[in-house]
Scaffold this motif. Sequence first.
Motif, PDB file in Angstrom:
ATOM      1  N   ALA A  91      10.160  -8.976  17.103  1.00  0.00           N
ATOM      2  CA  ALA A  91       8.956  -9.733  16.736  1.00  0.00           C
ATOM      3  C   ALA A  91       7.800  -9.533  17.711  1.00  0.00           C
ATOM      4  O   ALA A  91       6.636  -9.664  17.334  1.00  0.00           O
ATOM      5  N   SER A  92       8.100  -9.221  18.960  1.00  0.00           N
ATOM      6  CA  SER A  92       7.044  -9.070  19.960  1.00  0.00           C
ATOM      7  C   SER A  92       6.631  -7.616  20.174  1.00  0.00           C
ATOM      8  O   SER A  92       5.846  -7.315  21.068  1.00  0.00           O
ATOM      9  N   SER A  93       7.149  -6.709  19.365  1.00  0.00           N
ATOM     10  CA  SER A  93       6.864  -5.284  19.532  1.00  0.00           C
ATOM     11  C   SER A  93       5.565  -4.893  18.842  1.00  0.00           C
ATOM     12  O   SER A  93       5.171  -5.482  17.826  1.00  0.00           O
ATOM     13  N   SER A  94       4.920  -3.852  19.366  1.00  0.00           N
ATOM     14  CA  SER A  94       3.733  -3.304  18.703  1.00  0.00           C
ATOM     15  C   SER A  94       4.112  -2.420  17.523  1.00  0.00           C
ATOM     16  O   SER A  94       3.239  -1.885  16.842  1.00  0.00           O
ATOM     17  N   ALA A  95       5.424  -2.265  17.260  1.00  0.00           N
ATOM     18  CA  ALA A  95       5.899  -1.406  16.175  1.00  0.00           C
ATOM     19  C   ALA A  95       5.913  -2.109  14.830  1.00  0.00           C
ATOM     20  O   ALA A  95       6.398  -1.565  13.842  1.00  0.00           O
ATOM     21  N   ASN A  96       5.411  -3.322  14.773  1.00  0.00           N
ATOM     22  CA  ASN A  96       5.223  -3.994  13.492  1.00  0.00           C
ATOM     23  C   ASN A  96       3.973  -4.863  13.563  1.00  0.00           C
ATOM     24  O   ASN A  96       3.522  -5.221  14.647  1.00  0.00           O
ATOM     25  N   ARG A  97       3.439  -5.179  12.391  1.00  0.00           N
ATOM     26  CA  ARG A  97       2.271  -6.038  12.333  1.00  0.00           C
ATOM     27  C   ARG A  97       2.260  -6.788  11.000  1.00  0.00           C
ATOM     28  O   ARG A  97       2.559  -6.203   9.952  1.00  0.00           O
ATOM     29  N   VAL A  98       1.922  -8.069  11.067  1.00  0.00           N
ATOM     30  CA  VAL A  98       1.758  -8.879   9.859  1.00  0.00           C
ATOM     31  C   VAL A  98       0.380  -9.521   9.916  1.00  0.00           C
ATOM     32  O   VAL A  98       0.017 -10.146  10.917  1.00  0.00           O
ATOM     33  N   TYR A  99      -0.383  -9.376   8.846  1.00  0.00           N
ATOM     34  CA  TYR A  99      -1.719  -9.967   8.756  1.00  0.00           C
ATOM     35  C   TYR A  99      -1.748 -10.999   7.629  1.00  0.00           C
ATOM     36  O   TYR A  99      -1.122 -10.800   6.584  1.00  0.00           O
ATOM     37  N   LEU A 100      -2.468 -12.075   7.839  1.00  0.00           N
ATOM     38  CA  LEU A 100      -2.738 -13.046   6.776  1.00  0.00           C
ATOM     39  C   LEU A 100      -4.220 -12.926   6.439  1.00  0.00           C
ATOM     40  O   LEU A 100      -5.088 -13.446   7.149  1.00  0.00           O
ATOM     41  N   PHE A 101      -4.506 -12.205   5.364  1.00  0.00           N
ATOM     42  CA  PHE A 101      -5.885 -11.975   4.936  1.00  0.00           C
ATOM     43  C   PHE A 101      -6.301 -13.042   3.919  1.00  0.00           C
ATOM     44  O   PHE A 101      -5.465 -13.567   3.180  1.00  0.00           O
ATOM     45  N   PRO A 102      -7.601 -13.335   3.831  1.00  0.00           N
ATOM     46  CA  PRO A 102      -8.096 -14.165   2.724  1.00  0.00           C
ATOM     47  C   PRO A 102      -7.945 -13.386   1.422  1.00  0.00           C
ATOM     48  O   PRO A 102      -7.882 -12.149   1.423  1.00  0.00           O
ATOM     49  N   ARG A 103      -7.900 -14.074   0.287  1.00  0.00           N
ATOM     50  CA  ARG A 103      -7.723 -13.393  -0.991  1.00  0.00           C
ATOM     51  C   ARG A 103      -8.988 -12.678  -1.454  1.00  0.00           C
ATOM     52  O   ARG A 103      -8.922 -11.705  -2.201  1.00  0.00           O
ATOM     53  N   GLU A 104     -10.145 -13.161  -1.004  1.00  0.00           N
ATOM     54  CA  GLU A 104     -11.401 -12.649  -1.523  1.00  0.00           C
ATOM     55  C   GLU A 104     -11.812 -11.351  -0.833  1.00  0.00           C
ATOM     56  O   GLU A 104     -11.571 -11.140   0.351  1.00  0.00           O
ATOM     57  N   GLU A 105     -12.472 -10.483  -1.630  1.00  0.00           N
ATOM     58  CA  GLU A 105     -13.145  -9.282  -1.125  1.00  0.00           C
ATOM     59  C   GLU A 105     -12.210  -8.357  -0.352  1.00  0.00           C
ATOM     60  O   GLU A 105     -12.583  -7.780   0.681  1.00  0.00           O
ATOM     61  N   LEU A 106     -11.001  -8.181  -0.853  1.00  0.00           N
ATOM     62  CA  LEU A 106     -10.084  -7.220  -0.259  1.00  0.00           C
ATOM     63  C   LEU A 106     -10.271  -5.865  -0.944  1.00  0.00           C
ATOM     64  O   LEU A 106     -10.394  -5.783  -2.166  1.00  0.00           O
ATOM     65  N   LEU A 107     -10.253  -4.809  -0.143  1.00  0.00           N
ATOM     66  CA  LEU A 107     -10.498  -3.462  -0.638  1.00  0.00           C
ATOM     67  C   LEU A 107      -9.369  -2.525  -0.198  1.00  0.00           C
ATOM     68  O   LEU A 107      -8.781  -2.718   0.876  1.00  0.00           O
ATOM     69  N   PRO A 108      -9.060  -1.484  -0.993  1.00  0.00           N
ATOM     70  CA  PRO A 108      -8.116  -0.469  -0.519  1.00  0.00           C
ATOM     71  C   PRO A 108      -8.693   0.214   0.721  1.00  0.00           C
ATOM     72  O   PRO A 108      -9.878   0.547   0.751  1.00  0.00           O
ATOM     73  N   ILE A 109      -7.859   0.405   1.727  1.00  0.00           N
ATOM     74  CA  ILE A 109      -8.375   0.990   2.958  1.00  0.00           C
ATOM     75  C   ILE A 109      -7.953   2.455   3.068  1.00  0.00           C
ATOM     76  O   ILE A 109      -6.950   2.881   2.483  1.00  0.00           O
ATOM     77  N   ALA A 110      -8.748   3.224   3.811  1.00  0.00           N
ATOM     78  CA  ALA A 110      -8.483   4.653   3.974  1.00  0.00           C
ATOM     79  C   ALA A 110      -7.163   4.860   4.707  1.00  0.00           C
ATOM     80  O   ALA A 110      -6.866   4.187   5.698  1.00  0.00           O
ATOM     81  N   VAL A 111      -6.366   5.801   4.208  1.00  0.00           N
ATOM     82  CA  VAL A 111      -5.049   6.079   4.784  1.00  0.00           C
ATOM     83  C   VAL A 111      -5.174   7.202   5.812  1.00  0.00           C
ATOM     84  O   VAL A 111      -5.779   8.245   5.526  1.00  0.00           O
ATOM     85  N   PRO A 112      -4.630   7.023   7.021  1.00  0.00           N
ATOM     86  CA  PRO A 112      -4.675   8.101   8.018  1.00  0.00           C
ATOM     87  C   PRO A 112      -4.040   9.378   7.486  1.00  0.00           C
ATOM     88  O   PRO A 112      -3.069   9.336   6.717  1.00  0.00           O
ATOM     89  N   GLU A 113      -4.564  10.513   7.901  1.00  0.00           N
ATOM     90  CA  GLU A 113      -4.063  11.796   7.413  1.00  0.00           C
ATOM     91  C   GLU A 113      -2.732  12.172   8.055  1.00  0.00           C
ATOM     92  O   GLU A 113      -1.923  12.882   7.453  1.00  0.00           O
ATOM     93  N   ALA A 114      -2.491  11.717   9.266  1.00  0.00           N
ATOM     94  CA  ALA A 114      -1.259  12.066   9.977  1.00  0.00           C
ATOM     95  C   ALA A 114      -0.365  10.850  10.112  1.00  0.00           C
ATOM     96  O   ALA A 114      -0.823   9.704  10.053  1.00  0.00           O
ATOM     97  N   GLY A 115       0.930  11.094  10.308  1.00  0.00           N
ATOM     98  CA  GLY A 115       1.868  10.013  10.521  1.00  0.00           C
ATOM     99  C   GLY A 115       2.522   9.544   9.230  1.00  0.00           C
ATOM    100  O   GLY A 115       2.131   9.924   8.130  1.00  0.00           O
ATOM    101  N   VAL A 116       3.549   8.706   9.377  1.00  0.00           N
ATOM    102  CA  VAL A 116       4.273   8.141   8.229  1.00  0.00           C
ATOM    103  C   VAL A 116       3.590   6.830   7.872  1.00  0.00           C
ATOM    104  O   VAL A 116       3.754   5.826   8.567  1.00  0.00           O
ATOM    105  N   THR A 117       2.831   6.831   6.788  1.00  0.00           N
ATOM    106  CA  THR A 117       1.952   5.700   6.496  1.00  0.00           C
ATOM    107  C   THR A 117       2.276   4.959   5.196  1.00  0.00           C
ATOM    108  O   THR A 117       2.013   3.766   5.093  1.00  0.00           O
ATOM    109  N   LEU A 118       2.813   5.669   4.192  1.00  0.00           N
ATOM    110  CA  LEU A 118       3.032   5.067   2.881  1.00  0.00           C
ATOM    111  C   LEU A 118       4.462   5.285   2.402  1.00  0.00           C
ATOM    112  O   LEU A 118       5.076   6.311   2.708  1.00  0.00           O
ATOM    113  N   LEU A 119       4.981   4.330   1.623  1.00  0.00           N
ATOM    114  CA  LEU A 119       6.257   4.526   0.954  1.00  0.00           C
ATOM    115  C   LEU A 119       6.070   5.528  -0.191  1.00  0.00           C
ATOM    116  O   LEU A 119       4.979   5.659  -0.742  1.00  0.00           O
TER     117      LEU A 119
END
Length: 210
Positions: free
Chosen positions: A67-95
């Motif tokens: 839970a205290s590692s930088s290898a995970n992250r959890v965000y609580l975003f507001p529901r409004e005005e959420l947009l798809p964000i640009a995916v990095p070109e390198a690294g394992v980013t998407l399922l």
Amino acid sequence: MIYDGSAPADSDAPRTGGVPLAPAGFAWPLCGCGGPLQFFAHLPVEDGVLSVFLCQNDPGACEFWNASSSANRVYLFPREELLPIAVPEAGVTLLPATSAIRTHVVTIDPKDACDEEGIEPDAYDLARSGWKREPEERFGKQREVLGSLGGSPSYLEDDRLPVCPSCTGTMEFAAHLEEGISRETAMNLGGQLGYVFVCRPCREGSFLTD
């Protein structure tokens, strides 16, 4: 939370995989190893959207289960005005695939509330093991279960409950997350169960496995 087939990558409905939806200006999170985190789940909740990321650049090397590692992250975003964000070109980013999630409310039968020794069973374990189980089946269709929203953390000791880094209060349990139904849809959790926690006043989140 039950697997419900494929979903659009940018769906605002509950899902695992796809692309994150976030406020404008959000920067893709990085692990301490320097690589981008992999996006795991988009979970709309009453007061926003939980967005879960884990590091999969070198599985086993980065402690995404801590839970205290930088290898995970959890965000609580507001529901409004959420947009798809640009995916990095390198690294394992998407399922590899995006999985839709539908919620199913489980009511525990009073006769299942205690075992023969009078010990109260774990509610999530009981609900998961009973999903679509026919009388002649031993296990039912548990692979369809992708987790749960709310309730209490399954078999997790109190000393593992994460503390908010901002206010130092104990975080509130928000969700269980299973690895997934197939290799194409699954996140590598090392065969363990994922736990999502949140501090709602501070809008901070945390993730661990057990």
